[in-house]
Scaffold this motif. Sequence first.
Motif, mmCIF file in Angstrom:
data_model
loop_
_atom_site.group_PDB
_atom_site.id
_atom_site.type_symbol
_atom_site.label_atom_id
_atom_site.label_comp_id
_atom_site.label_asym_id
_atom_site.label_seq_id
_atom_site.Cartn_x
_atom_site.Cartn_y
_atom_site.Cartn_z
ATOM 1 N N UNK A 9 0.833 -1.210 0.000
ATOM 2 C CA UNK A 9 0.000 0.000 0.000
ATOM 3 C C UNK A 9 0.861 1.251 0.000
ATOM 4 N N UNK A 10 1.963 1.243 0.770
ATOM 5 C CA UNK A 10 2.854 2.402 0.792
ATOM 6 C C UNK A 10 3.446 2.656 -0.581
ATOM 7 N N UNK A 11 3.845 1.588 -1.269
ATOM 8 C CA UNK A 11 4.386 1.742 -2.617
ATOM 9 C C UNK A 11 3.314 2.271 -3.560
ATOM 10 N N UNK A 12 2.079 1.803 -3.404
ATOM 11 C CA UNK A 12 0.993 2.274 -4.261
ATOM 12 C C UNK A 12 0.705 3.748 -4.008
ATOM 13 N N UNK A 13 0.770 4.169 -2.751
ATOM 14 C CA UNK A 13 0.544 5.578 -2.437
ATOM 15 C C UNK A 13 1.636 6.440 -3.059
ATOM 16 N N UNK A 14 2.880 5.968 -3.012
ATOM 17 C CA UNK A 14 3.981 6.726 -3.612
ATOM 18 C C UNK A 14 3.748 6.912 -5.102
ATOM 19 N N UNK A 15 3.245 5.884 -5.778
ATOM 20 C CA UNK A 15 2.960 5.986 -7.208
ATOM 21 C C UNK A 15 1.790 6.928 -7.449
ATOM 22 N N UNK A 16 0.770 6.860 -6.592
ATOM 23 C CA UNK A 16 -0.401 7.721 -6.744
ATOM 24 C C UNK A 16 -0.024 9.192 -6.656
ATOM 25 N N UNK A 17 1.009 9.499 -5.882
ATOM 26 C CA UNK A 17 1.448 10.879 -5.741
ATOM 27 C C UNK A 17 2.231 11.362 -6.956
ATOM 28 N N UNK A 18 2.439 10.501 -7.922
ATOM 29 C CA UNK A 18 3.195 10.821 -9.124
ATOM 30 C C UNK A 18 2.363 11.743 -10.019
ATOM 31 N N UNK A 19 2.241 13.011 -9.593
ATOM 32 C CA UNK A 19 1.488 14.037 -10.326
ATOM 33 C C UNK A 19 0.037 13.652 -10.540
ATOM 34 N N UNK A 20 -0.486 12.731 -9.740
ATOM 35 C CA UNK A 20 -1.883 12.364 -9.844
ATOM 36 C C UNK A 20 -2.236 11.570 -11.087
ATOM 37 N N UNK A 21 -1.267 11.176 -11.891
ATOM 38 C CA UNK A 21 -1.547 10.437 -13.120
ATOM 39 C C UNK A 21 -1.999 9.025 -12.804
ATOM 40 N N UNK A 22 -3.033 8.595 -13.473
ATOM 41 C CA UNK A 22 -3.508 7.214 -13.426
ATOM 42 C C UNK A 22 -3.755 6.788 -14.868
ATOM 43 N N UNK A 23 -3.262 5.635 -15.279
ATOM 44 C CA UNK A 23 -3.526 5.162 -16.641
ATOM 45 C C UNK A 23 -5.026 5.063 -16.897
ATOM 46 N N UNK A 24 -5.403 5.373 -18.107
ATOM 47 C CA UNK A 24 -6.820 5.390 -18.463
ATOM 48 C C UNK A 24 -7.032 4.620 -19.758
ATOM 49 N N UNK A 25 -8.206 4.025 -19.884
ATOM 50 C CA UNK A 25 -8.569 3.305 -21.106
ATOM 51 C C UNK A 25 -8.793 4.267 -22.268
ATOM 52 N N UNK A 26 -8.888 5.573 -21.974
ATOM 53 C CA UNK A 26 -9.114 6.578 -23.012
ATOM 54 C C UNK A 26 -7.856 6.912 -23.807
ATOM 55 N N UNK A 27 -6.719 6.392 -23.396
ATOM 56 C CA UNK A 27 -5.457 6.676 -24.090
ATOM 57 C C UNK A 27 -4.920 5.394 -24.711
ATOM 58 N N UNK A 28 -4.005 5.514 -25.664
ATOM 59 C CA UNK A 28 -3.447 4.304 -26.291
ATOM 60 C C UNK A 28 -2.807 3.389 -25.241
ATOM 61 N N UNK A 29 -3.047 2.083 -25.404
ATOM 62 C CA UNK A 29 -2.549 1.093 -24.446
ATOM 63 C C UNK A 29 -1.026 1.039 -24.476
#
Length: 150
Positions: A9-29
């Motif tokens: 979870x700590x590692x996931x939180x660190x990634x989440x803080x990465x400018x708020x970017x989350x991969x989306x299905x709306x962009x090229x895979x």
Amino acid sequence: MATVLNRIEEAAIAVDDNNGYRPSADEPFMNPRQQAYFRQKLYDWKEAILRESLGTLSQLQVDSLREPDLTDRASSETDWSIELRTRDRQRKLVSKIDAALRRLEEGEYGYCEVTGEPISLQRLEARPIATMTVEAQERHERNEKVSRDD
């Protein structure tokens, strides 16, 4: 001793803080931004595991299992046995993380090794080391169960 889930979870939180970017299905895979996101997620996860392993090593060197009471000694030995088993599982996990990083470099990350189809972003978020789609994994596990029952 922190649990494995807390470290993940700590590692996931660190990634989440990465400018708020989350991969989306709306962009090229597996576009460069998604690749960078998962690469960082994998590196952070690996770093957290290795950092904890070093903590366990130093704790093993400091702590003594020479408890005067036999019950206390047995309890300590059981605790360390569980901790070392956890470390062994994490060692295997680090090799899977390294394999995922290699697949990223080779352009194969995110694609099912059985069908060649893209693995869903949700699955990769939950299990960044996934090598199969959910459907292929379920088929694999059913076949494994059938062969074990024989």
